[in-house]
Design a protein around this motif. Structure first.
Motif, mmCIF file in Angstrom:
data_model
loop_
_atom_site.group_PDB
_atom_site.id
_atom_site.type_symbol
_atom_site.label_atom_id
_atom_site.label_comp_id
_atom_site.label_asym_id
_atom_site.label_seq_id
_atom_site.Cartn_x
_atom_site.Cartn_y
_atom_site.Cartn_z
ATOM 1 N N LYS A 194 0.858 -1.176 0.000
ATOM 2 C CA LYS A 194 0.000 0.000 0.000
ATOM 3 C C LYS A 194 0.903 1.238 0.000
ATOM 4 N N VAL A 195 0.623 2.164 -0.911
ATOM 5 C CA VAL A 195 1.438 3.370 -1.024
ATOM 6 C C VAL A 195 0.641 4.561 -0.495
ATOM 7 N N ILE A 196 1.176 5.206 0.556
ATOM 8 C CA ILE A 196 0.499 6.311 1.232
ATOM 9 C C ILE A 196 1.005 7.637 0.669
ATOM 10 N N PHE A 197 0.069 8.509 0.290
ATOM 11 C CA PHE A 197 0.439 9.790 -0.307
ATOM 12 C C PHE A 197 0.475 10.947 0.689
ATOM 13 N N GLU A 198 -0.212 10.832 1.794
ATOM 14 C CA GLU A 198 -0.444 11.950 2.710
ATOM 15 C C GLU A 198 -1.090 13.099 1.942
ATOM 16 N N ASP A 206 -5.059 18.031 -8.289
ATOM 17 C CA ASP A 206 -4.219 17.609 -9.409
ATOM 18 C C ASP A 206 -3.030 16.799 -8.903
ATOM 19 N N ASN A 207 -2.438 17.230 -7.794
ATOM 20 C CA ASN A 207 -1.315 16.479 -7.225
ATOM 21 C C ASN A 207 -1.751 15.108 -6.732
ATOM 22 N N ILE A 208 -2.949 15.015 -6.164
ATOM 23 C CA ILE A 208 -3.439 13.710 -5.703
ATOM 24 C C ILE A 208 -3.634 12.773 -6.894
ATOM 25 N N ARG A 209 -4.178 13.293 -7.983
ATOM 26 C CA ARG A 209 -4.326 12.462 -9.190
ATOM 27 C C ARG A 209 -2.951 12.009 -9.699
ATOM 28 N N ARG A 210 -1.982 12.926 -9.742
ATOM 29 C CA ARG A 210 -0.638 12.558 -10.211
ATOM 30 C C ARG A 210 -0.004 11.519 -9.298
ATOM 31 N N ALA A 211 -0.136 11.713 -7.978
ATOM 32 C CA ALA A 211 0.434 10.752 -7.034
ATOM 33 C C ALA A 211 -0.219 9.379 -7.190
ATOM 34 N N SER A 212 -1.525 9.364 -7.455
ATOM 35 C CA SER A 212 -2.226 8.087 -7.641
ATOM 36 C C SER A 212 -1.628 7.313 -8.812
ATOM 37 N N TRP A 213 -1.443 7.994 -9.918
ATOM 38 C CA TRP A 213 -0.869 7.329 -11.090
ATOM 39 C C TRP A 213 0.584 6.945 -10.855
ATOM 40 N N LEU A 214 1.330 7.780 -10.164
ATOM 41 C CA LEU A 214 2.728 7.456 -9.892
ATOM 42 C C LEU A 214 2.821 6.201 -9.028
ATOM 43 N N GLY A 215 1.958 6.104 -8.010
ATOM 44 C CA GLY A 215 1.955 4.914 -7.164
ATOM 45 C C GLY A 215 1.598 3.666 -7.938
ATOM 46 N N MET A 216 0.624 3.763 -8.823
ATOM 47 C CA MET A 216 0.211 2.594 -9.607
ATOM 48 C C MET A 216 1.280 2.197 -10.613
ATOM 49 N N LEU A 217 1.933 3.178 -11.215
ATOM 50 C CA LEU A 217 3.036 2.870 -12.136
ATOM 51 C C LEU A 217 4.165 2.142 -11.420
ATOM 52 N N GLY A 218 4.382 2.486 -10.143
ATOM 53 C CA GLY A 218 5.442 1.852 -9.372
ATOM 54 C C GLY A 218 5.109 0.461 -8.867
ATOM 55 N N GLY A 219 3.842 0.037 -9.004
ATOM 56 C CA GLY A 219 3.479 -1.321 -8.616
ATOM 57 C C GLY A 219 2.679 -1.438 -7.347
ATOM 58 N N ALA A 220 2.047 -0.339 -6.904
ATOM 59 C CA ALA A 220 1.217 -0.402 -5.701
ATOM 60 C C ALA A 220 0.066 -1.387 -5.878
ATOM 61 N N ASP A 221 -0.202 -2.159 -4.833
ATOM 62 C CA ASP A 221 -1.408 -2.993 -4.805
ATOM 63 C C ASP A 221 -2.596 -2.177 -4.312
ATOM 64 N N PHE A 222 -2.317 -1.196 -3.460
ATOM 65 C CA PHE A 222 -3.299 -0.248 -2.961
ATOM 66 C C PHE A 222 -2.693 1.141 -3.016
ATOM 67 N N ILE A 223 -3.529 2.151 -3.244
ATOM 68 C CA ILE A 223 -3.119 3.520 -2.999
ATOM 69 C C ILE A 223 -3.922 4.015 -1.801
#
Length: 324
Positions: A194-198, A206-223
């Motif tokens: 699980k990748v936590i963005f705070e 916009d930053n939350i959307r970008r962080a979501s995609w960045l976490g998924m690109l990195g292989g997160a099972d959960f954001i």
């Protein structure tokens, strides 16, 4: 509910190799995502929160919400006794009613993983551990990986990592991506990530959307929205935005990623609103604890109180649920 989790995702799928090749390519991709309309996002989240739930559906929703909880204790004062007590509650949330479902996981610091693992042994309750210099995420990568490895070696089934918000806000997306990728590789097939963005520190939708995609690109099972350690944690709007991201990611990549709102969700009424968000945004495929979780502790008490009220028509006394 399934008794086993899906296999952990791979990282950086081949269709995104060009996107993740450099900081410049990541920037182009992330800043090329559609901009978020804050007013529209908040209005939709608010509108979905007004949906009424009938009695039968409410009973189902309460049990579903209980089964999605990561029962959490992340305090400097945590003791072996407290973790064992919380494990007992995770296994039997309502000792007077064994039909109450178990929670999804027990979430603790790495040094308490072995205690938690022993306490829930033989059950479907997973053990999650925060790692990577939680909650700040400010440590050398070697330290973060050692933190992760130690938790997994102690028996953690899931790792909740935090991103370096400073690097993200400075536009150093490659650093954040590479750290997620490294932790993903450390987890391997042994633990889901699980990748936590705070989100409360990311400033904009916009930053939350970008962080979501960045976490998924990195292989997160959960954001995951937040650590629960800042002023603004999970909200209907930021969770809705993340649900849209996992929905769109699956359409493009074929891979499903879960969502975990954490912090500030305290009542059964709030939990049901979040379940409506899941159903109406991502869809029924996310309505299981394999793909949606609540990071919470006090939420469970109110869910149990409302469950008992629905069954008997009255609330129990103040001693009906345990104080965590």
């Amino acid at each position: 509910m399934p008794t086993t989790s899906p296999a952990p995702r791979g990282a950086g799928g081949p269709s995104y190799a060009e996107v993740t090749a450099s900081n410049a390519s990541l920037r182009r991709f992330l800043h090329g995502l559609p901009g978020v309309d804050p007013v529209g996002l908040e209005a939709r989240a608010s509108a979905l929160g007004t949906r009424s739930i009938k009695t039968t559906a409410k009973a189902f929703a309460l049990d579903l919400a209980i089964s999605m909880i990561d029962l959490t204790t992340l305090e400097g004062s945590d003791t072996v006794g407290k973790v064992r007590s919380l494990a007992g509650k995770a296994l039997h949330p309502d000792p007077t009613d064994r039909t109450a479902p178990r929670v999804a996981a027990l979430c603790v610091y790495p040094d308490m993983v072995a205690t938690a693992k022993a306490a829930v042994a033989g059950s479907a309750v997973r053990v999650a551990s925060v790692a990577t210099a939680f909650p700040a995420g400010r440590a050398p990568l070697a330290v973060k990986l050692a933190d992760t490895e130690g938790a997994i070696e102690a028996g953690a089934d899931e790792i909740d990592m935090v991103i370096d918000r400073g690097a993200f806000l400075a536009g150093n997306y490659a650093k954040v991506y590479e750290e997620i990728l490294a932790v993903r590789e450390a987890c391997g097939t042994r633990a889901r990530l699980k990748v936590i963005f705070e989100t409360g520190e990311l400033s904009t939708y916009d930053n939350i959307r970008r962080a979501s995609w960045l976490g998924m690109l990195g292989g997160a099972d959960f954001i995951k929205t937040s650590t629960g350690k800042v002023g603004v944690n999970a909200t209907p709007a930021n969770t809705l935005l993340m649900l849209e991201a996992v929905r769109d990611f699956r359409r493009e990549s074929g891979e499903q990623v879960g969502v975990k709102p954490a912090g500030g969700i305290r009542t059964a009424k709030d939990a049901v609103k979040f379940l409506v968000l899941v159903n109406e945004t991502a869809g029924e495929d996310w309505l299981s604890n394999d793909w949606f979780r609540f990071g919470a502790s006090s939420l469970l008490n109110d869910l149990l109180m409302q469950r008992q009220k629905l069954a008997t028509g009255r609330y129990s006394g103040p001693d009906y649920v345990t104080v965590d």
